[in-house]
Design a protein around this motif. Structure first.
Motif, PDB file in Angstrom:
ATOM      1  N   LEU A 110      -5.624 -55.251-107.553  1.00  0.00           N
ATOM      2  CA  LEU A 110      -7.041 -54.967-106.927  1.00  0.00           C
ATOM      3  C   LEU A 110      -7.767 -56.024-107.195  1.00  0.00           C
ATOM      4  O   LEU A 110      -8.721 -56.359-106.311  1.00  0.00           O
ATOM      5  CB  LEU A 110      -7.304 -53.599-107.516  1.00  0.00           C
ATOM      6  CG  LEU A 110      -6.734 -52.359-106.812  1.00  0.00           C
ATOM      7  CD1 LEU A 110      -7.141 -51.051-107.539  1.00  0.00           C
ATOM      8  CD2 LEU A 110      -7.028 -52.240-105.374  1.00  0.00           C
ATOM      9  N   ASN A 111      -7.879 -56.619-108.468  1.00  0.00           N
ATOM     10  CA  ASN A 111      -8.819 -57.662-108.992  1.00  0.00           C
ATOM     11  C   ASN A 111      -8.253 -58.945-108.363  1.00  0.00           C
ATOM     12  O   ASN A 111      -9.175 -60.121-108.405  1.00  0.00           O
ATOM     13  CB  ASN A 111      -8.738 -57.668-110.413  1.00  0.00           C
ATOM     14  CG  ASN A 111      -9.297 -56.566-111.049  1.00  0.00           C
ATOM     15  OD1 ASN A 111     -10.314 -56.112-110.274  1.00  0.00           O
ATOM     16  ND2 ASN A 111      -9.092 -56.156-112.213  1.00  0.00           N
ATOM     17  N   SER A 112      -7.251 -59.110-107.704  1.00  0.00           N
ATOM     18  CA  SER A 112      -6.843 -60.573-107.175  1.00  0.00           C
ATOM     19  C   SER A 112      -7.408 -60.648-105.764  1.00  0.00           C
ATOM     20  O   SER A 112      -7.385 -59.593-104.947  1.00  0.00           O
ATOM     21  CB  SER A 112      -5.253 -60.537-106.915  1.00  0.00           C
ATOM     22  OG  SER A 112      -4.934 -61.880-106.159  1.00  0.00           O
ATOM     23  N   THR A 113      -8.077 -61.774-105.784  1.00  0.00           N
ATOM     24  CA  THR A 113      -8.797 -62.060-104.157  1.00  0.00           C
ATOM     25  C   THR A 113      -7.922 -62.351-103.184  1.00  0.00           C
ATOM     26  O   THR A 113      -8.127 -62.438-101.990  1.00  0.00           O
ATOM     27  CB  THR A 113      -9.856 -63.282-104.389  1.00  0.00           C
ATOM     28  OG1 THR A 113      -8.992 -64.308-105.018  1.00  0.00           O
ATOM     29  CG2 THR A 113     -10.869 -63.007-105.408  1.00  0.00           C
ATOM     30  N   ASP A 114      -6.433 -62.477-103.649  1.00  0.00           N
ATOM     31  CA  ASP A 114      -5.473 -62.910-102.844  1.00  0.00           C
ATOM     32  C   ASP A 114      -4.896 -61.669-101.956  1.00  0.00           C
ATOM     33  O   ASP A 114      -3.991 -61.681-100.967  1.00  0.00           O
ATOM     34  CB  ASP A 114      -4.006 -63.578-103.379  1.00  0.00           C
ATOM     35  CG  ASP A 114      -4.409 -64.832-103.752  1.00  0.00           C
ATOM     36  OD1 ASP A 114      -5.557 -65.634-103.382  1.00  0.00           O
ATOM     37  OD2 ASP A 114      -3.861 -65.564-104.796  1.00  0.00           O
ATOM     38  N   ASN A 115      -5.319 -60.479-102.488  1.00  0.00           N
ATOM     39  CA  ASN A 115      -4.786 -59.265-101.950  1.00  0.00           C
ATOM     40  C   ASN A 115      -5.814 -58.424-101.196  1.00  0.00           C
ATOM     41  O   ASN A 115      -7.149 -58.358-101.596  1.00  0.00           O
ATOM     42  CB  ASN A 115      -4.174 -58.461-102.962  1.00  0.00           C
ATOM     43  CG  ASN A 115      -3.178 -59.113-103.771  1.00  0.00           C
ATOM     44  OD1 ASN A 115      -2.223 -59.603-103.245  1.00  0.00           O
ATOM     45  ND2 ASN A 115      -2.963 -58.714-104.992  1.00  0.00           N
ATOM     46  N   LYS A 116      -5.353 -57.893-100.130  1.00  0.00           N
ATOM     47  CA  LYS A 116      -6.424 -57.151 -99.202  1.00  0.00           C
ATOM     48  C   LYS A 116      -6.465 -55.719 -99.985  1.00  0.00           C
ATOM     49  O   LYS A 116      -5.733 -55.093-100.452  1.00  0.00           O
ATOM     50  CB  LYS A 116      -5.584 -56.934 -97.813  1.00  0.00           C
ATOM     51  CG  LYS A 116      -6.724 -56.164 -96.916  1.00  0.00           C
ATOM     52  CD  LYS A 116      -6.220 -56.314 -95.222  1.00  0.00           C
ATOM     53  CE  LYS A 116      -7.407 -55.615 -94.723  1.00  0.00           C
ATOM     54  NZ  LYS A 116      -6.926 -55.372 -93.494  1.00  0.00           N
ATOM     55  N   THR A 117      -7.609 -55.160 -99.881  1.00  0.00           N
ATOM     56  CA  THR A 117      -8.053 -53.929-100.394  1.00  0.00           C
ATOM     57  C   THR A 117      -7.075 -52.724 -99.495  1.00  0.00           C
ATOM     58  O   THR A 117      -7.488 -52.994 -98.406  1.00  0.00           O
ATOM     59  CB  THR A 117      -9.652 -53.683-100.551  1.00  0.00           C
ATOM     60  OG1 THR A 117     -10.195 -54.562-101.397  1.00  0.00           O
ATOM     61  CG2 THR A 117      -9.702 -52.140-101.184  1.00  0.00           C
ATOM     62  N   PRO A 118      -6.514 -51.977-100.235  1.00  0.00           N
ATOM     63  CA  PRO A 118      -5.776 -50.985 -99.406  1.00  0.00           C
ATOM     64  C   PRO A 118      -6.885 -50.182 -98.752  1.00  0.00           C
ATOM     65  O   PRO A 118      -7.793 -49.744 -99.016  1.00  0.00           O
ATOM     66  CB  PRO A 118      -4.808 -50.072-100.227  1.00  0.00           C
ATOM     67  CG  PRO A 118      -5.685 -50.452-101.775  1.00  0.00           C
ATOM     68  CD  PRO A 118      -6.299 -51.799-101.634  1.00  0.00           C
ATOM     69  N   ASP A 119      -6.377 -49.239 -97.686  1.00  0.00           N
ATOM     70  CA  ASP A 119      -7.209 -48.339 -97.010  1.00  0.00           C
ATOM     71  C   ASP A 119      -6.765 -47.005 -97.729  1.00  0.00           C
ATOM     72  O   ASP A 119      -7.800 -46.173 -97.887  1.00  0.00           O
ATOM     73  CB  ASP A 119      -6.932 -48.099 -95.661  1.00  0.00           C
ATOM     74  CG  ASP A 119      -7.164 -49.360 -94.588  1.00  0.00           C
ATOM     75  OD1 ASP A 119      -8.283 -49.732 -94.722  1.00  0.00           O
ATOM     76  OD2 ASP A 119      -6.005 -49.990 -93.989  1.00  0.00           O
ATOM     77  N   ILE A 120      -5.435 -46.804 -97.933  1.00  0.00           N
ATOM     78  CA  ILE A 120      -5.148 -45.716 -98.615  1.00  0.00           C
ATOM     79  C   ILE A 120      -4.272 -46.217 -99.967  1.00  0.00           C
ATOM     80  O   ILE A 120      -3.305 -46.903 -99.978  1.00  0.00           O
ATOM     81  CB  ILE A 120      -4.438 -44.556 -98.041  1.00  0.00           C
ATOM     82  CG1 ILE A 120      -5.013 -44.194 -96.813  1.00  0.00           C
ATOM     83  CG2 ILE A 120      -3.908 -43.437 -99.046  1.00  0.00           C
ATOM     84  CD1 ILE A 120      -4.371 -43.610 -95.624  1.00  0.00           C
TER      85      ILE A 120
END
Length: 149
Positions: free
Chosen positions: A48-58
């Motif tokens: 979650l803290n990585s800017t490379d990953n998209k925040t999930p919807d669920i």
């Protein structure tokens, strides 16, 4: 061209068999999803803290994991305002009143007892993924918190 958005799903579960079964069930749904699986709570916070990953919807979050429990993860996530709109589904074999109460109080949107067969799992996932969690602005409702199959 009218395309439906892809629903970003994140599963955090330390049990490899449960992750595999969940992956199979999601792939059979007639919904556009992208699933990412992680093995533990420590990996979740890093993800979650990585800017490379998209925040999930669920986020489907198991409770009993090494390094960092699901409740600890839930509490950390809910402290961060950037995750106010993240829907969190507790996904656990536990059915204790204590676990249900702890996750409700700490801001999970729904509590799902892991289904005991594949057909039930597919139904539950279909229902949850298609639910528009409006509880963020209206407050959580304890009557609808525990999803019974």
């Amino acid at each position: 061209m009218n395309t439906k958005p892809i629903i970003e799903i994140l599963l955090v579960d330390d049990d490899a068999d449960d992750r595999s079964t969940f992956t199979d069930a999601i792939s059979e749904l007639k919904i556009g999803t992208r699933l990412t699986c992680l093995e533990d709570g420590r990996g979740l916070i890093d993800y979650l803290n990585s800017t490379d990953n998209k925040t999930p919807d669920i986020l489907f979050l198991d409770l009993n994991m090494p390094y960092k429990s699901g409740v600890e993860c839930l509490m950390d996530i809910r402290k961060d305002p950037k995750y106010n709109n993240l829907s969190i589904a507790i996904y656990s074999t536990s059915s204790t009143d204590r676990d249900i109460e702890d996750t409700f109080v700490n801001g999970a949107n729904i509590y799902i007892r892991k289904p005991n067969n594949f057909a039930n799992l597919k139904k539950v996932l279909n229902d949850v993924v298609n639910t528009n969690f409006q509880f963020h602005s209206s407050g959580l409702n304890k009557e609808t918190f525990l999803l019974n199959i």
